[in-house]
Every structure is written in C-alpha cells, then in structure tokens.
Design a protein around this motif. Structure first.
Motif, PDB file in Angstrom:
ATOM      1  N   ASP A  74     -10.583 -10.161  -9.389  1.00 39.98           N
ATOM      2  CA  ASP A  74     -10.757  -8.930  -8.604  1.00 39.98           C
ATOM      3  C   ASP A  74      -9.956  -9.120  -7.323  1.00 39.98           C
ATOM      4  OD1 ASP A  74     -11.519  -6.638  -7.363  1.00 39.98           O
ATOM      5  OD2 ASP A  74     -13.671  -7.073  -7.324  1.00 39.98           O
ATOM      6  N   GLN A  75      -8.802  -8.457  -7.245  1.00 43.78           N
ATOM      7  CA  GLN A  75      -7.842  -8.654  -6.158  1.00 43.78           C
ATOM      8  C   GLN A  75      -7.882  -7.465  -5.210  1.00 43.78           C
ATOM      9  OE1 GLN A  75      -3.990  -9.599  -7.725  1.00 43.78           O
ATOM     10  NE2 GLN A  75      -3.025  -9.807  -5.719  1.00 43.78           N
ATOM     11  N   ASN A  76      -8.170  -7.731  -3.934  1.00 41.43           N
ATOM     12  CA  ASN A  76      -8.231  -6.694  -2.913  1.00 41.43           C
ATOM     13  C   ASN A  76      -7.472  -7.176  -1.686  1.00 41.43           C
ATOM     14  OD1 ASN A  76     -10.437  -4.764  -4.122  1.00 41.43           O
ATOM     15  ND2 ASN A  76     -11.241  -6.839  -4.361  1.00 41.43           N
ATOM     16  N   GLU A  77      -6.262  -6.664  -1.490  1.00 40.26           N
ATOM     17  CA  GLU A  77      -5.378  -7.098  -0.416  1.00 40.26           C
ATOM     18  C   GLU A  77      -4.802  -5.875   0.286  1.00 40.26           C
ATOM     19  OE1 GLU A  77      -2.549  -9.743  -2.144  1.00 40.26           O
ATOM     20  OE2 GLU A  77      -4.070 -11.130  -2.872  1.00 40.26           O
ATOM     21  N   ARG A  92      -9.727  -9.869   0.209  1.00 38.91           N
ATOM     22  CA  ARG A  92     -10.972 -10.295  -0.413  1.00 38.91           C
ATOM     23  C   ARG A  92     -10.687 -10.457  -1.908  1.00 38.91           C
ATOM     24  NH1 ARG A  92     -11.768 -10.727   4.181  1.00 38.91           N
ATOM     25  NH2 ARG A  92     -13.579 -10.154   5.438  1.00 38.91           N
ATOM     26  N   ASP A  93     -10.417 -11.682  -2.336  1.00 41.73           N
ATOM     27  CA  ASP A  93     -10.080 -11.957  -3.734  1.00 41.73           C
ATOM     28  C   ASP A  93     -11.171 -12.805  -4.376  1.00 41.73           C
ATOM     29  OD1 ASP A  93      -7.629 -10.612  -3.660  1.00 41.73           O
ATOM     30  OD2 ASP A  93      -6.591 -12.378  -2.878  1.00 41.73           O
ATOM     31  N   THR A 110      -4.308  -2.331   1.048  1.00 41.51           N
ATOM     32  CA  THR A 110      -4.597  -1.131   0.253  1.00 41.51           C
ATOM     33  C   THR A 110      -4.416  -1.378  -1.239  1.00 41.51           C
ATOM     34  OG1 THR A 110      -2.305  -0.361   0.505  1.00 41.51           O
ATOM     35  CG2 THR A 110      -3.911   0.387   2.153  1.00 41.51           C
ATOM     36  N   TYR A 111      -4.079  -2.617  -1.613  1.00 46.85           N
ATOM     37  CA  TYR A 111      -3.840  -2.945  -3.021  1.00 46.85           C
ATOM     38  C   TYR A 111      -5.123  -3.458  -3.667  1.00 46.85           C
ATOM     39  CZ  TYR A 111      -1.821  -5.229  -7.136  1.00 46.85           C
ATOM     40  OH  TYR A 111      -1.521  -5.620  -8.416  1.00 46.85           O
ATOM     41  N   HIS A 112      -5.479  -2.871  -4.814  1.00 49.12           N
ATOM     42  CA  HIS A 112      -6.685  -3.270  -5.537  1.00 49.12           C
ATOM     43  C   HIS A 112      -6.364  -3.392  -7.025  1.00 49.12           C
ATOM     44  CE1 HIS A 112      -8.946  -2.348  -1.882  1.00 49.12           C
ATOM     45  NE2 HIS A 112      -8.292  -1.193  -1.855  1.00 49.12           N
ATOM     46  N   LYS A 113      -6.831  -4.470  -7.637  1.00 50.03           N
ATOM     47  CA  LYS A 113      -6.548  -4.681  -9.054  1.00 50.03           C
ATOM     48  C   LYS A 113      -7.641  -5.553  -9.673  1.00 50.03           C
ATOM     49  CE  LYS A 113      -2.820  -6.325 -12.099  1.00 50.03           C
ATOM     50  NZ  LYS A 113      -1.454  -6.912 -12.118  1.00 50.03           N
ATOM     51  N   LYS A 114      -8.141  -5.128 -10.846  1.00 46.07           N
ATOM     52  CA  LYS A 114      -9.132  -5.901 -11.581  1.00 46.07           C
ATOM     53  C   LYS A 114      -8.549  -6.286 -12.940  1.00 46.07           C
ATOM     54  CE  LYS A 114     -13.439  -4.269  -9.509  1.00 46.07           C
ATOM     55  NZ  LYS A 114     -14.792  -3.699  -9.774  1.00 46.07           N
TER      56      LYS A 114
END
Length: 256
Positions: free
Chosen positions: A103-106, A83-84, A108-112
C-alpha cells in the motif's frame, strides 16, 4: 526530497538474495520488531519498522506474516508525506511466498498491489487497485521483495560466501545475487555491533537504482545467530541514503 526515496530505502533493505538453506530454523519469530531511521544524505528523512506478526493462515495453509512500514518525519510531511506499508505471507518454514501486499502513499500518489502465488500452478497473479494486471510463471520456490530478507536470515554467513535466489514483484522474476565481503564493526545508536558486510547485485533493481550510474547497495548483518540487518547504505543518482537500526525487540519466548 525526491519521490520514492523513502520507499527505495526500505526496499533496499528487503531486496536481498537468499541462499538455499531451507532446512535451517529461522532465528526470528512472532514478536520480533526492528526499528530504523532513514537518512537521505545527512538528513533524517523518515523511519521504518519491520515486524514478525503472529502466525496465521493463507487459504488454509499455515503461514508466517511479515509487515513493514515506512513514513517520513513530521517536518518532511509538510511538503511530501509518505506512508508506505508492505505485508508478506510465506509458509511457516519460510521456503516460498504465499502472498504479498503493498500500500503505497507518497504525496498525491496512491497505489495498492496484491500479489498472489499459486504453488500448484507455479504462477503468480498481480492485482493493482483491484484489477488483475499481470500473470507470470514462477520457479518452484520464489520469494517476494519482502520475504526474501527473512529467508536470507536463515543462512549461516561466512566471508567470501556467494548466494542467489529467485525474487519477484509480480511483473518480472529474477535471480538476485549477493556476496559476503567480510566482517566489520558497525557503530549504531545501540552500540558497536560486529557484522558481516554484504554487497548486493543491483542490476535487476528498478527506479532510482536503474537510473543511477555507479549505484551501489551494501547491507550489514549482525555476526551472531540472529543475523539482524543493522545498517543499509546506498549510493544513487539523487544522493546517498542509509538505514540505521535504532531499536530491536526479540521474538516472543513462546514462539519458534
């Protein structure tokens, strides 16, 4: 399904070089919505949506807001959910970036990421997870990876056209280049569309592009005043991926 394929596909659509046609009126406006199916080899792996949102302001400056979302299909969600979201603010005439958020959600990886441009200082400030990570001197009129697509769409295309523009992700600033190869008929779920075939220089792209030998990236834009990106095709280390336009909603009639 490899990590970052969905985001790489969406960025492939956005990481374009824009020619210097700043005076031309954009062929889009608030209300425009483009919907794409994302294929990895022959598998329908995800979907993406590009939208021009209602005009707004950034620190009192009138701004145009663009938004992109990419997500995996339900069956891919079961083993690797993506969900990016990306948002980009430019001046109203789309001549330079004001702000860019990712807002990167791949899995278990999450990064804003929050990239802020200071035009008075010709600087950008890149925040990651709320912490300032990078400051960078920038050219006067620089675009983020998303707004450069919409700047490009202002240009009138023709065969053999070459163009370039400054693009930044906040970590580095590069000059992107591209070449209009010619006209082709492109089959889409919306019918056959006459389009310009544009080859992108990928030497500055990172991730799966950088790691791939003989990687290529091609985008087709409708050969009309709208200059809609109707198809993207790329060859990378982990296989072929493409984006295909499946639905288009024009701008609101009351907007520019």
């Amino acid at each position: 399904m490899k990590k970052s394929i969905i985001l790489s596909a969406l960025l492939a659509l956005l990481l374009l070089a824009a020619p210097a046609h700043a005076g031309l009126k954009p062929p889009y406006g608030p209300g425009e919505k483009l919907t794409y199916a994302i294929y990895w080899t022959f598998i329908h792996a995800g979907d993406a949506v590009l939208e021009v949102m209602p005009d707004t302001e950034v620190d009192g400056v009138p701004a145009r807001l663009f938004r992109a979302e990419a997500k995996t299909t339900p069956w891919v969600d079961k083993f690797y959910k993506v969900r990016d979201t990306m948002e980009s603010w430019t001046d109203r005439d789309v001549t330079h970036s004001l702000r860019y958020q990712k807002d990167q959600n791949e899995g278990t990886y999450h990064k804003k990421v929050d990239l802020i441009f200071d035009k008075d200082l010709d600087m950008s400030f890149r925040w990651v997870r709320g912490e300032l990570k990078h400051t960078l001197e920038q050219p006067e009129d620089v675009f983020d990876p998303m707004s450069v697509l919409f700047s490009f769409r202002k240009a009138v295309l023709y065969k053999t056209m070459r163009f370039s523009s400054h693009v930044t992700d906040g970590k580095k600033s590069v000059v992107g280049e591209a070449y209009v190869e010619g006209l082709e008929d492109v089959e889409t779920p919306m019918g056959v569309i006459r389009a310009f075939k544009v080859n992108l220089d990928i030497k500055h792209l990172s991730g799966v592009f950088k790691k791939s030998r003989d990687a290529e990236l091609v985008v087709w834009f409708s050969a009309d005043a709208r200059r809609i990106p109707v198809k993207v095709r790329s060859k990378v280390k982990v296989g072929h991926f493409s984006l295909e336009l499946v639905d288009y909603r024009p701008p609101d009639k009351t907007t520019d």
